[in-house]
Design an enzyme around this catalytic site. Sequence first.
Site, mmCIF file in Angstrom:
data_model
loop_
_atom_site.group_PDB
_atom_site.id
_atom_site.type_symbol
_atom_site.label_atom_id
_atom_site.label_comp_id
_atom_site.label_asym_id
_atom_site.label_seq_id
_atom_site.Cartn_x
_atom_site.Cartn_y
_atom_site.Cartn_z
ATOM 1 N N HIS A 197 -2.562 0.919 7.355
ATOM 2 C CA HIS A 197 -2.965 -0.069 8.346
ATOM 3 C C HIS A 197 -4.456 0.036 8.667
ATOM 4 C CE1 HIS A 197 -3.057 3.066 11.506
ATOM 5 N NE2 HIS A 197 -1.943 3.521 10.959
ATOM 6 N N ASP A 198 -5.059 -1.109 8.860
ATOM 7 C CA ASP A 198 -6.464 -1.236 9.281
ATOM 8 C C ASP A 198 -7.465 -0.755 8.234
ATOM 9 O OD1 ASP A 198 -5.887 -2.095 12.149
ATOM 10 O OD2 ASP A 198 -4.855 -0.167 12.077
ATOM 11 N N GLY B 115 -4.584 5.208 7.360
ATOM 12 C CA GLY B 115 -5.053 4.177 8.264
ATOM 13 C C GLY B 115 -6.533 4.282 8.572
#
Length: 265
Positions: free
Chosen positions: A121-122, A139
């Site tokens: 994520h991100d 992440g």
Amino acid sequence: MSLIHASAVIEDGAILGENVSVGPFAYIGPNVKIGDNTTVATHAVIEGHTTIGKNNRIFPHAAVGTIPQDLKFAGEHVELIIGDNNTIREFTLLNPGTKGGGSVTRIGNGNLLMGYVHLGHDVILGDNCILANGATLAGHVELGNHVVIGGLTPVHQFVHIGDYAMIGGASALSQDIPPFCLAEGNRANLRGLNLTGLRRAMGREDINALKSAYRELFEEGKPLQEVAQRLFESTSSEKVKQLCEFIMTSKRGIPFTRSKTNEDK
């Protein structure tokens, strides 16, 4: 005209561009947008608020846009945005962002993600990067452009990797890697400049300037931040400025073995 196999599932609300091909048993969720001339192969899954650009190739069993692997995720609106001309090979796992990280995972253009690559994520991925089989980005990792990551290499969360850097296979990376550099090792350590990549991308004058800067930064045993600041202020090379700026703004530090000075010997 799109070419959709009869066994594929395209949920109401999904938007497909011209000449999109969707193979047998693929699944495309209701909030997915796919650009022209993109191919989605058999058994691939594309979910979530995922936007995919033009001319991408998504291979069998890729999982694109499934919810982030973050226990804090509570179903809020998050996105995965993929540019143009990317190749996403078998069993890749690409997650969207999280609220705490800006809510977006973003992939640029012209990247090659080989089999079993994971982007957490991100993650922010630039253009024309190559991630070999089994490369794993946790992440909030950020990659510049033209970065190469060898197979079976894990990258710790929040790590930044600069333009034209190369990470050797089976390395474990927990700190930032400046642009133009090569790092490898079970605990990845700088090994010099990524000369093979640089010779493909720039002229001799830039490479020589980077060689000189690298020696001063990492091989003379002087305080890294002080040398980076001095070089940034004195050099006329934009590439050296880019290298020094990366070092001065690094939050996780740079993994290199400090050369011994006469006082150390």
